[in-house]
Design a protein around this motif. Sequence first.
Motif, PDB file in Angstrom:
ATOM      1  N   GLU A   1      32.224  46.471  28.432  1.00 41.39           N
ATOM      2  CA  GLU A   1      31.883  45.235  27.746  1.00 41.39           C
ATOM      3  C   GLU A   1      33.021  44.223  27.809  1.00 41.39           C
ATOM      4  O   GLU A   1      32.797  43.040  27.997  1.00 41.39           O
ATOM      5  CB  GLU A   1      31.515  45.522  26.287  1.00 41.39           C
ATOM      6  CG  GLU A   1      30.263  46.394  26.123  1.00 41.39           C
ATOM      7  CD  GLU A   1      29.894  46.594  24.663  1.00 41.39           C
ATOM      8  OE1 GLU A   1      30.626  46.059  23.795  1.00 41.39           O
ATOM      9  OE2 GLU A   1      28.891  47.272  24.388  1.00 41.39           O
ATOM     10  N   GLY A   2      34.252  44.692  27.632  1.00 36.60           N
ATOM     11  CA  GLY A   2      35.396  43.784  27.643  1.00 36.60           C
ATOM     12  C   GLY A   2      35.773  43.370  29.051  1.00 36.60           C
ATOM     13  O   GLY A   2      35.410  44.000  30.040  1.00 36.60           O
ATOM     14  N   ASP A   3      36.514  42.260  29.140  1.00 39.29           N
ATOM     15  CA  ASP A   3      36.966  41.760  30.439  1.00 39.29           C
ATOM     16  C   ASP A   3      38.272  42.425  30.850  1.00 39.29           C
ATOM     17  O   ASP A   3      39.046  42.909  30.027  1.00 39.29           O
ATOM     18  CB  ASP A   3      37.158  40.242  30.382  1.00 39.29           C
ATOM     19  CG  ASP A   3      35.827  39.501  30.335  1.00 39.29           C
ATOM     20  OD1 ASP A   3      34.913  39.914  31.071  1.00 39.29           O
ATOM     21  OD2 ASP A   3      35.711  38.535  29.566  1.00 39.29           O
ATOM     22  N   PHE A   4      38.524  42.427  32.148  1.00 43.08           N
ATOM     23  CA  PHE A   4      39.742  43.026  32.689  1.00 43.08           C
ATOM     24  C   PHE A   4      40.104  42.347  33.999  1.00 43.08           C
ATOM     25  O   PHE A   4      39.305  41.621  34.607  1.00 43.08           O
ATOM     26  CB  PHE A   4      39.548  44.532  32.924  1.00 43.08           C
ATOM     27  CG  PHE A   4      38.583  44.856  34.035  1.00 43.08           C
ATOM     28  CD1 PHE A   4      39.016  44.979  35.350  1.00 43.08           C
ATOM     29  CD2 PHE A   4      37.232  45.025  33.766  1.00 43.08           C
ATOM     30  CE1 PHE A   4      38.120  45.264  36.374  1.00 43.08           C
ATOM     31  CE2 PHE A   4      36.333  45.320  34.787  1.00 43.08           C
ATOM     32  CZ  PHE A   4      36.778  45.434  36.088  1.00 43.08           C
ATOM     33  N   GLY A   5      41.309  42.583  34.430  1.00 40.90           N
ATOM     34  CA  GLY A   5      41.775  42.138  35.735  1.00 40.90           C
ATOM     35  C   GLY A   5      42.607  43.244  36.358  1.00 40.90           C
ATOM     36  O   GLY A   5      43.293  43.983  35.649  1.00 40.90           O
ATOM     37  N   VAL A   6      42.527  43.389  37.664  1.00 40.88           N
ATOM     38  CA  VAL A   6      43.314  44.413  38.354  1.00 40.88           C
ATOM     39  C   VAL A   6      43.904  43.811  39.625  1.00 40.88           C
ATOM     40  O   VAL A   6      43.223  43.086  40.351  1.00 40.88           O
ATOM     41  CB  VAL A   6      42.454  45.666  38.671  1.00 40.88           C
ATOM     42  CG1 VAL A   6      41.258  45.315  39.534  1.00 40.88           C
ATOM     43  CG2 VAL A   6      43.291  46.729  39.350  1.00 40.88           C
ATOM     44  N   GLU A   7      45.182  44.082  39.846  1.00 46.22           N
ATOM     45  CA  GLU A   7      45.869  43.627  41.047  1.00 46.22           C
ATOM     46  C   GLU A   7      46.455  44.837  41.767  1.00 46.22           C
ATOM     47  O   GLU A   7      47.095  45.681  41.139  1.00 46.22           O
ATOM     48  CB  GLU A   7      46.986  42.638  40.699  1.00 46.22           C
ATOM     49  CG  GLU A   7      46.503  41.363  40.017  1.00 46.22           C
ATOM     50  CD  GLU A   7      47.643  40.401  39.711  1.00 46.22           C
ATOM     51  OE1 GLU A   7      48.753  40.629  40.255  1.00 46.22           O
ATOM     52  OE2 GLU A   7      47.437  39.453  38.941  1.00 46.22           O
ATOM     53  N   ILE A   8      46.219  44.904  43.066  1.00 47.88           N
ATOM     54  CA  ILE A   8      46.766  45.981  43.891  1.00 47.88           C
ATOM     55  C   ILE A   8      47.683  45.341  44.922  1.00 47.88           C
ATOM     56  O   ILE A   8      47.234  44.613  45.813  1.00 47.88           O
ATOM     57  CB  ILE A   8      45.642  46.785  44.567  1.00 47.88           C
ATOM     58  CG1 ILE A   8      44.714  47.375  43.494  1.00 47.88           C
ATOM     59  CG2 ILE A   8      46.225  47.899  45.428  1.00 47.88           C
ATOM     60  CD1 ILE A   8      43.512  48.111  44.064  1.00 47.88           C
ATOM     61  N   ASP A   9      48.970  45.598  44.769  1.00 45.90           N
ATOM     62  CA  ASP A   9      49.983  44.944  45.590  1.00 45.90           C
ATOM     63  C   ASP A   9      50.344  45.847  46.763  1.00 45.90           C
ATOM     64  O   ASP A   9      51.176  46.740  46.648  1.00 45.90           O
ATOM     65  CB  ASP A   9      51.224  44.645  44.739  1.00 45.90           C
ATOM     66  CG  ASP A   9      52.313  43.961  45.531  1.00 45.90           C
ATOM     67  OD1 ASP A   9      52.007  43.427  46.615  1.00 45.90           O
ATOM     68  OD2 ASP A   9      53.477  43.974  45.083  1.00 45.90           O
ATOM     69  N   GLY A  10      49.686  45.614  47.900  1.00 43.40           N
ATOM     70  CA  GLY A  10      49.957  46.422  49.082  1.00 43.40           C
ATOM     71  C   GLY A  10      49.979  45.563  50.325  1.00 43.40           C
ATOM     72  O   GLY A  10      50.165  44.343  50.264  1.00 43.40           O
TER      73      GLY A  10
END
Length: 222
Positions: free
Chosen positions: A174-183
């Motif tokens: 339900e909640g918002d999120f952000g994900v970053e993958i630094d490759g």
Amino acid sequence: MDIDWVLAVTVFLFFVIWSFAFYISIFQFDQDYLEIAGDITRNVVMGSLSIDSFSVPVIYDSGGDTNNSVLHSGFIWYEGNQTSTKAWKGNQSLQCRIIGNNTYWLTNLTAGENYFRIEFAESDSIGCNDVFSVAGSVQTTPGAMERNAMLSQSKIDSMNSTTYSVYKQSLGLEGDFGVEIDGTSPIVYGKTPPMVADVFAQTFQRVIFETGEEVNVTFIVW
């Protein structure tokens, strides 16, 4: 009169201290709640991007330096998919092939102990499909198999090609999120937190199974 003034000041200070303590407790509760919600959301998202992988260490004691030696190790794939098998020497991916229950790989050897690992996973990726002669290959003895959780490039690509709202709904979040993958191929996915918001952020390292690349993953919830 003096007694009434002292009593009034005492009551006032009591309410000030109580109100401050109550505010701090509410703030602390909100912070704890955000951290708990962040942990839950992170685990759900990371679970959708991860696969079970299996690593088998191999040691070979060489009598001298040689180039393009062919080694092999035999074992049965009780778990994981045989087609995903890869051979590694440190961070170097080696040419390899599978014949029956044997994995063969090409490598340069140095005198003394040489360390390798055979990896495979619950993945449909293609690993050891090189073609080379296995004549004169030297048998090695595998060690104990270890289970690990690794990122899957195919699952990362699938997430990145899916609309955020659809992906979030598929995970039951339900909640918002952000994900970053630094490759090598950076991924920024999800939403950006508003300017004024309490944010739970965590950065950790993971390895991508298909490439063996170690990446930094930053996860944000608010």
